[in-house]
Motif scaffolding. Sequence first.
Motif, PDB file in Angstrom:
ATOM      1  N   VAL A 306       0.819  -1.216   0.000  1.00 29.20           N
ATOM      2  CA  VAL A 306       0.000   0.000   0.000  1.00 29.20           C
ATOM      3  C   VAL A 306       0.852   1.266   0.000  1.00 29.20           C
ATOM      4  CG1 VAL A 306      -1.765   1.301   1.257  1.00 29.20           C
ATOM      5  CG2 VAL A 306      -1.869  -1.202   1.186  1.00 29.20           C
ATOM      6  N   VAL A 307       1.687   1.419   1.004  1.00 26.46           N
ATOM      7  CA  VAL A 307       2.415   2.681   1.192  1.00 26.46           C
ATOM      8  C   VAL A 307       3.426   2.915   0.074  1.00 26.46           C
ATOM      9  CG1 VAL A 307       3.916   3.986   2.744  1.00 26.46           C
ATOM     10  CG2 VAL A 307       2.081   2.549   3.678  1.00 26.46           C
ATOM     11  N   VAL A 308       4.185   1.889  -0.266  1.00 23.99           N
ATOM     12  CA  VAL A 308       5.231   2.065  -1.289  1.00 23.99           C
ATOM     13  C   VAL A 308       4.644   2.479  -2.638  1.00 23.99           C
ATOM     14  CG1 VAL A 308       7.000   0.864  -2.632  1.00 23.99           C
ATOM     15  CG2 VAL A 308       6.904   0.578  -0.146  1.00 23.99           C
ATOM     16  N   PRO A 309       3.628   1.777  -3.173  1.00 23.75           N
ATOM     17  CA  PRO A 309       3.077   2.223  -4.464  1.00 23.75           C
ATOM     18  C   PRO A 309       2.396   3.591  -4.394  1.00 23.75           C
ATOM     19  CG  PRO A 309       1.828   0.365  -3.592  1.00 23.75           C
ATOM     20  CD  PRO A 309       3.044   0.487  -2.759  1.00 23.75           C
ATOM     21  N   VAL A 310       1.742   3.907  -3.278  1.00 28.48           N
ATOM     22  CA  VAL A 310       1.101   5.223  -3.152  1.00 28.48           C
ATOM     23  C   VAL A 310       2.148   6.334  -3.166  1.00 28.48           C
ATOM     24  CG1 VAL A 310      -0.160   6.725  -1.552  1.00 28.48           C
ATOM     25  CG2 VAL A 310      -0.995   4.415  -2.028  1.00 28.48           C
ATOM     26  N   ASN A 311       3.230   6.161  -2.411  1.00 30.25           N
ATOM     27  CA  ASN A 311       4.292   7.170  -2.393  1.00 30.25           C
ATOM     28  C   ASN A 311       4.967   7.298  -3.758  1.00 30.25           C
ATOM     29  OD1 ASN A 311       3.840   7.819   0.260  1.00 30.25           O
ATOM     30  ND2 ASN A 311       5.429   6.444   1.068  1.00 30.25           N
ATOM     31  N   LEU A 325      -4.696 -11.304  -4.722  1.00 24.79           N
ATOM     32  CA  LEU A 325      -4.324 -12.441  -3.876  1.00 24.79           C
ATOM     33  C   LEU A 325      -3.292 -12.043  -2.839  1.00 24.79           C
ATOM     34  CD1 LEU A 325      -4.176 -15.422  -6.423  1.00 24.79           C
ATOM     35  CD2 LEU A 325      -5.923 -14.938  -4.704  1.00 24.79           C
ATOM     36  N   ASP A 326      -2.367 -11.164  -3.210  1.00 28.21           N
ATOM     37  CA  ASP A 326      -1.373 -10.689  -2.244  1.00 28.21           C
ATOM     38  C   ASP A 326      -2.046  -9.904  -1.120  1.00 28.21           C
ATOM     39  OD1 ASP A 326       1.235 -11.519  -3.419  1.00 28.21           O
ATOM     40  OD2 ASP A 326       0.527 -10.323  -5.097  1.00 28.21           O
ATOM     41  N   PHE A 327      -2.991  -9.038  -1.495  1.00 26.37           N
ATOM     42  CA  PHE A 327      -3.711  -8.265  -0.479  1.00 26.37           C
ATOM     43  C   PHE A 327      -4.509  -9.195   0.443  1.00 26.37           C
ATOM     44  CE2 PHE A 327      -2.558  -4.812  -3.164  1.00 26.37           C
ATOM     45  CZ  PHE A 327      -2.678  -3.652  -2.419  1.00 26.37           C
ATOM     46  N   MET A 328      -5.164 -10.195  -0.161  1.00 18.57           N
ATOM     47  CA  MET A 328      -5.950 -11.138   0.646  1.00 18.57           C
ATOM     48  C   MET A 328      -5.064 -11.888   1.630  1.00 18.57           C
ATOM     49  SD  MET A 328      -8.528 -12.814  -2.174  1.00 18.57           S
ATOM     50  CE  MET A 328      -9.750 -11.828  -3.036  1.00 18.57           C
ATOM     51  N   ALA A 369     -15.265 -11.241   5.623  1.00 22.47           N
ATOM     52  CA  ALA A 369     -15.046  -9.817   5.879  1.00 22.47           C
ATOM     53  C   ALA A 369     -13.604  -9.427   5.578  1.00 22.47           C
ATOM     54  CB  ALA A 369     -15.397  -9.492   7.327  1.00 22.47           C
ATOM     55  N   ALA A 370     -12.656 -10.291   5.982  1.00 20.36           N
ATOM     56  CA  ALA A 370     -11.242 -10.003   5.718  1.00 20.36           C
ATOM     57  C   ALA A 370     -10.971  -9.962   4.217  1.00 20.36           C
ATOM     58  CB  ALA A 370     -10.367 -11.053   6.397  1.00 20.36           C
ATOM     59  N   LEU A 371     -11.573 -10.888   3.480  1.00 22.95           N
ATOM     60  CA  LEU A 371     -11.372 -10.906   2.026  1.00 22.95           C
ATOM     61  C   LEU A 371     -11.974  -9.669   1.370  1.00 22.95           C
ATOM     62  CD1 LEU A 371     -12.067 -14.686   1.280  1.00 22.95           C
ATOM     63  CD2 LEU A 371      -9.851 -13.531   1.458  1.00 22.95           C
ATOM     64  N   LEU A 372     -13.145  -9.242   1.841  1.00 21.82           N
ATOM     65  CA  LEU A 372     -13.767  -8.033   1.292  1.00 21.82           C
ATOM     66  C   LEU A 372     -12.916  -6.798   1.582  1.00 21.82           C
ATOM     67  CD1 LEU A 372     -17.533  -8.680   2.154  1.00 21.82           C
ATOM     68  CD2 LEU A 372     -16.466  -8.693  -0.118  1.00 21.82           C
ATOM     69  N   VAL A 373     -12.378  -6.726   2.800  1.00 20.20           N
ATOM     70  CA  VAL A 373     -11.500  -5.604   3.146  1.00 20.20           C
ATOM     71  C   VAL A 373     -10.269  -5.600   2.245  1.00 20.20           C
ATOM     72  CG1 VAL A 373      -9.958  -4.701   4.930  1.00 20.20           C
ATOM     73  CG2 VAL A 373     -12.288  -5.376   5.518  1.00 20.20           C
ATOM     74  N   ALA A 374      -9.699  -6.795   2.014  1.00 21.21           N
ATOM     75  CA  ALA A 374      -8.509  -6.891   1.166  1.00 21.21           C
ATOM     76  C   ALA A 374      -8.812  -6.436  -0.258  1.00 21.21           C
ATOM     77  CB  ALA A 374      -7.991  -8.328   1.172  1.00 21.21           C
ATOM     78  N   CYS A 375      -9.951  -6.876  -0.788  1.00 22.99           N
ATOM     79  CA  CYS A 375     -10.324  -6.478  -2.156  1.00 22.99           C
ATOM     80  C   CYS A 375     -10.570  -4.971  -2.243  1.00 22.99           C
ATOM     81  CB  CYS A 375     -11.568  -7.240  -2.601  1.00 22.99           C
ATOM     82  SG  CYS A 375     -11.280  -9.006  -2.876  1.00 22.99           S
ATOM     83  N   ALA A 376     -11.256  -4.429  -1.233  1.00 25.11           N
ATOM     84  CA  ALA A 376     -11.528  -2.989  -1.231  1.00 25.11           C
ATOM     85  C   ALA A 376     -10.232  -2.192  -1.133  1.00 25.11           C
ATOM     86  CB  ALA A 376     -12.459  -2.645  -0.068  1.00 25.11           C
ATOM     87  N   LEU A 377      -9.311  -2.667  -0.302  1.00 24.50           N
ATOM     88  CA  LEU A 377      -8.029  -1.978  -0.158  1.00 24.50           C
ATOM     89  C   LEU A 377      -7.243  -2.015  -1.472  1.00 24.50           C
ATOM     90  CD1 LEU A 377      -6.066  -0.551   1.759  1.00 24.50           C
ATOM     91  CD2 LEU A 377      -5.186  -2.806   2.418  1.00 24.50           C
ATOM     92  N   HIS A 378      -7.247  -3.169  -2.121  1.00 24.54           N
ATOM     93  CA  HIS A 378      -6.561  -3.295  -3.412  1.00 24.54           C
ATOM     94  C   HIS A 378      -7.142  -2.324  -4.431  1.00 24.54           C
ATOM     95  CE1 HIS A 378      -6.400  -4.924  -7.547  1.00 24.54           C
ATOM     96  NE2 HIS A 378      -5.135  -5.219  -7.235  1.00 24.54           N
ATOM     97  N   GLN A 382      -5.293   0.742  -6.314  1.00 23.57           N
ATOM     98  CA  GLN A 382      -5.244   0.723  -7.784  1.00 23.57           C
ATOM     99  C   GLN A 382      -5.774   2.034  -8.366  1.00 23.57           C
ATOM    100  OE1 GLN A 382      -4.646  -2.481  -9.414  1.00 23.57           O
ATOM    101  NE2 GLN A 382      -4.926  -1.823 -11.504  1.00 23.57           N
ATOM    102  N   ARG A 383      -6.917   2.496  -7.840  1.00 18.84           N
ATOM    103  CA  ARG A 383      -7.493   3.741  -8.355  1.00 18.84           C
ATOM    104  C   ARG A 383      -6.574   4.934  -8.081  1.00 18.84           C
ATOM    105  NH1 ARG A 383     -12.640   1.395  -7.026  1.00 18.84           N
ATOM    106  NH2 ARG A 383     -12.505   2.176  -4.889  1.00 18.84           N
ATOM    107  N   TYR A 384      -5.979   4.934  -6.907  1.00 18.75           N
ATOM    108  CA  TYR A 384      -5.090   6.050  -6.562  1.00 18.75           C
ATOM    109  C   TYR A 384      -3.888   6.090  -7.499  1.00 18.75           C
ATOM    110  CZ  TYR A 384      -2.298   9.259  -3.788  1.00 18.75           C
ATOM    111  OH  TYR A 384      -1.552  10.338  -3.381  1.00 18.75           O
ATOM    112  N   VAL A 385      -3.304   4.918  -7.751  1.00 16.53           N
ATOM    113  CA  VAL A 385      -2.120   4.864  -8.623  1.00 16.53           C
ATOM    114  C   VAL A 385      -2.481   5.276 -10.044  1.00 16.53           C
ATOM    115  CG1 VAL A 385      -0.451   3.298  -9.685  1.00 16.53           C
ATOM    116  CG2 VAL A 385      -0.909   3.163  -7.223  1.00 16.53           C
ATOM    117  N   ILE A 386      -3.625   4.779 -10.538  1.00 16.35           N
ATOM    118  CA  ILE A 386      -4.049   5.124 -11.901  1.00 16.35           C
ATOM    119  C   ILE A 386      -4.353   6.618 -12.006  1.00 16.35           C
ATOM    120  CG2 ILE A 386      -5.876   4.796 -13.612  1.00 16.35           C
ATOM    121  CD1 ILE A 386      -6.056   1.881 -12.667  1.00 16.35           C
ATOM    122  N   GLY A 387      -4.951   7.177 -10.943  1.00 16.30           N
ATOM    123  CA  GLY A 387      -5.299   8.598 -10.962  1.00 16.30           C
ATOM    124  C   GLY A 387      -4.102   9.521 -10.938  1.00 16.30           C
ATOM    125  N   HIS A 388      -2.969   8.990 -10.527  1.00 11.42           N
ATOM    126  CA  HIS A 388      -1.766   9.817 -10.502  1.00 11.42           C
ATOM    127  C   HIS A 388      -0.817   9.447 -11.646  1.00 11.42           C
ATOM    128  CE1 HIS A 388      -3.279  10.866  -6.555  1.00 11.42           C
ATOM    129  NE2 HIS A 388      -2.356  11.826  -6.476  1.00 11.42           N
TER     130      HIS A 388
END
Length: 388
Positions: A306-311, A325-328, A369-378, A382-388
Amino acid sequence: MTEQMIYSVEGESQALKQAVASAQATFKFFWREMSWEARRIVKCLDMAAVKMSFMLDPDDPDIPVVENMWVSDIDFDGKTITGVLMNEPRWATAFKAGDPVSLPFAALNDWMFVLDGRVYGGFTVDALRSSMADDERAGHDAAWGLDFGEPGSVELVPAAEGQAPLRLSRALSSEADQQLLAYLEQGDHPMALNMREKLEEALQQYPGMITDFDDDGWLLLHREVLAGNYPVVQALLRHGADPLAANSIGQTSQVLAREAGWPRIARLLQGEGADEPEPSEAKGFSLRPVGLVLVAVALAWLYFLVVVPVNSARAGQAVEVAGKLDFMAAVLILSSGALCSNGAGYFKLRQRTPQWGASRALDIGAMLAALLVACALHDQVQRYVIGH
């Protein structure tokens, strides 16, 4: 067992009625011993059995309305005693030796276990022995091949090594009897005291021991309360066992303690200050360090996910987001670590949810719930990286 061990009567004497009442009042000590005998790899008891009253409905006035017979391989759920008939009935011809039987606790006539040839319990046997002449009693004891002690008194539990036998009158009616009963109720089985550290280790390593119901719908807490094993109950409560959870027949641990006659355990379940010091911290392996390691690994992984790709995206660098799958995997490891570190509350709640196959509903819900959180986080990364 021999034929003379069956006592079938139409109208019991007052002494026998009193003996039956005493046997029922002290059955809890028999059941506590059975709970530990079941744990032993090498069995210690020479014999353990209960005598049950089988009601008859004879047309012949010469046949009694009750036949009392010995039953072995005992199980008990607080209401019903089950086992295997040891004797060939004289009048209850619907049964034969070796048949499984099940009767309500009220049908209990006597109980007895034998350790190193010495008899514990045997109230009705003592009533009969006390009515015999000396030579007849000697013949009776020789036929059994057991040490019943002096007639008119019984032992409930083996005395500690080096101590005199703790004998009570058959009627349990004297002040000394009541004081000794109170003393025995406050005491614990030697095995319960000796296994404290190992129990602490097991509960830390296998929290399912606290929360999982067995095939009969009982928690370990229910079993130990019914057996009167105070140190085990104390440890289970300390690790998050729920005293209000009901077993498959609707009994909570508090109900079992009250009905079985263990007042010290009843007070403990009500939170009225444990009267036993808690054992020192177990020396065995704990899941907490493992949980902390898993949490650290998962957080480090999530940092790179999360942090490394966002930065990098903020800095205008090209970056590729890892797959779902990595996020999950990272979120599941984080969840597992959190539970291992401090999951008593989760496991306490878990036991109240339905069983779905080999899992609980809460387990499946938590994983989803954990899988849904992982998918939402991914997706957010993804959207943040694409938007930048």
